[in-house]
Scaffold this motif. Structure first.
Motif, PDB file in Angstrom:
ATOM      1  N   ALA A   1       0.811  -0.754  -0.156  1.00 45.02           N
ATOM      2  CA  ALA A   1       0.277  -0.557  -0.300  1.00 45.02           C
ATOM      3  C   ALA A   1       1.032   1.235  -0.100  1.00 45.02           C
ATOM      4  O   ALA A   1       2.188   1.649   0.757  1.00 45.02           O
ATOM      5  N   LYS A   2       0.406   2.549  -0.739  1.00 50.94           N
ATOM      6  CA  LYS A   2       0.550   3.587  -0.054  1.00 50.94           C
ATOM      7  C   LYS A   2      -0.697   4.054   0.570  1.00 50.94           C
ATOM      8  O   LYS A   2      -1.304   4.312   0.414  1.00 50.94           O
TER       9      LYS A   2
ATOM     10  N   ALA B   1      -2.824   7.424   8.492  1.00 54.42           N
ATOM     11  CA  ALA B   1      -2.597   6.028   7.641  1.00 54.42           C
ATOM     12  C   ALA B   1      -0.756   5.677   7.592  1.00 54.42           C
ATOM     13  O   ALA B   1      -0.696   4.733   7.495  1.00 54.42           O
ATOM     14  N   LYS B   2      -0.462   6.571   7.434  1.00 51.79           N
ATOM     15  CA  LYS B   2       0.951   6.428   7.698  1.00 51.79           C
ATOM     16  C   LYS B   2       1.628   6.165   9.210  1.00 51.79           C
ATOM     17  O   LYS B   2       2.872   5.125   9.778  1.00 51.79           O
TER      18      LYS B   2
ATOM     19  N   LYS C   1       2.956   2.133  10.151  1.00 53.51           N
ATOM     20  CA  LYS C   1       4.481   2.016  11.569  1.00 53.51           C
ATOM     21  C   LYS C   1       3.761   0.775  11.661  1.00 53.51           C
ATOM     22  O   LYS C   1       3.976   0.096  12.606  1.00 53.51           O
ATOM     23  N   LEU C   2       2.306   0.701  12.373  1.00 48.17           N
ATOM     24  CA  LEU C   2       2.254  -0.429  13.198  1.00 48.17           C
ATOM     25  C   LEU C   2       2.396  -1.943  12.259  1.00 48.17           C
ATOM     26  O   LEU C   2       3.018  -3.108  13.158  1.00 48.17           O
ATOM     27  N   ILE C   3       1.778  -1.523  10.624  1.00 48.14           N
ATOM     28  CA  ILE C   3       1.898  -3.414  10.039  1.00 48.14           C
ATOM     29  C   ILE C   3       3.787  -3.727  10.332  1.00 48.14           C
ATOM     30  O   ILE C   3       3.698  -4.829  11.167  1.00 48.14           O
TER      31      ILE C   3
ATOM     32  N   ILE D   1      -3.744   3.997  18.560  1.00 47.13           N
ATOM     33  CA  ILE D   1      -4.721   3.629  17.585  1.00 47.13           C
ATOM     34  C   ILE D   1      -5.930   2.958  17.794  1.00 47.13           C
ATOM     35  O   ILE D   1      -7.197   3.045  17.748  1.00 47.13           O
ATOM     36  N   VAL D   2      -5.787   3.107  19.040  1.00 49.16           N
ATOM     37  CA  VAL D   2      -6.504   2.124  20.702  1.00 49.16           C
ATOM     38  C   VAL D   2      -7.322   2.925  20.800  1.00 49.16           C
ATOM     39  O   VAL D   2      -9.213   3.047  20.669  1.00 49.16           O
TER      40      VAL D   2
END
Length: 276
Positions: free
Chosen positions: A90-91, A99-100, A104-106, A241-242
């Protein structure tokens, strides 16, 4: 489509197709090794989500499920999954800060699970950078599962679904966009549908979506979000995120999470069935 159905029981053609799929998985595994430095099992399920990184595409729902699986395997040594490689491409738009952070989480989850000897025979995570047409030529033919998990009613079309389907990937998705037509064409037995449908989403919006209720009433959700809140990788904490999922998520990841987990279990059962 009716002309193609006559090949559905052709074992010779099926074996030829599976051999092509296997060769394409080797190609993608080599690409990942060269560009990401990660060794993946070509006999694992290649579960693919490639598309623009946006909240409505719900890459976050996918990574939540990965965390759920990782946690469960860590807590219960008797629980092990059919080997599974989750591949993202993805971008994000240059100014799309959230989204960035999901990217980073992934990658942070990948750092954790890929380097854990307790689980990395069963679970790997890969984020392929700079996704585009050339990289898609490696990824799409290698896909076993096509993740099309946007919230129902939000996907305008979905040509990516079609490309993955035509390359032999089974679709895992909501009744949204092109998933609707694919479902009608292939039938219940050849697609994994989950989640709220558009009228239910609209009704939940009218009533008022209360993510805290899902958090408090689901052990799966609570354990997953609590893990994300305490997770720190490379000095970054992911509590925000939470907070987003519990206060701002217009795409209702928590409302669909339990159904998504159940659909993923059906995927694993299908691919672990040797006759299938």
């Amino acid at each position: 489509l009716s002309d193609l159905r006559k090949y559905s029981d052709d074992s010779i053609l099926q074996n030829k197709f599976l051999n092509v799929k296997y060769q394409r998985k080797i190609d993608l595994a080599n690409y990942i090794k060269e560009h990401n430095g990660i060794e993946v099992d070509v006999n694992s399920i290649f579960d693919i989500q490639v598309k623009r990184l946006h909240a409505y595409k719900r890459q976050l729902l996918n990574v939540m499920h990965i965390i759920y699986l990782y946690q469960r395997m860590k807590q219960d040594p008797s629980f092990r999954i059919y080997p599974h490689t989750y591949i993202f491409g993805a971008k994000a738009a240059p100014s799309y800060y959230f989204a960035k952070k999901v990217i980073k989480l992934i990658n942070s989850v990948a750092d954790v699970v890929n380097n854990d000897p307790d689980t990395n025979k069963y679970l790997k995570v890969v984020f392929i950078a700079n996704y585009g047409v050339t990289i898609a030529e490696h990824i799409i033919p290698a896909a076993d599962v096509s993740e099309q998990i946007s919230q129902a009613g939000k996907e305008a079309s979905g040509t990516g679904n079609m490309k993955l389907m035509l390359n032999g990937a089974l679709t895992l998705g909501t009744l949204d966009g092109a998933n609707v037509e694919i479902h009608e064409a292939v039938g219940d037995e050849n697609i994994f549908i989950f989640g709220l449908e558009t009228p239910q989403v609209e009704e939940l919006n009218r009533q008022g979506y209360k993510p805290w209720e899902y958090y408090m009433n689901s052990e799966k959700i609570k354990n997953t979000l609590d893990f994300i809140r305490t997770m720190t990788v490379g000095g970054m904490n992911f509590s925000f995120i939470v907070d987003y999922l519990l206060t701002q998520d217009n795409y209702m990841c928590l409302a669909d999470f339990e159904s998504y987990v159940a659909a993923q279990e059906r995927v694993a059962e299908t691919y672990s069935d040797k006759e299938t």
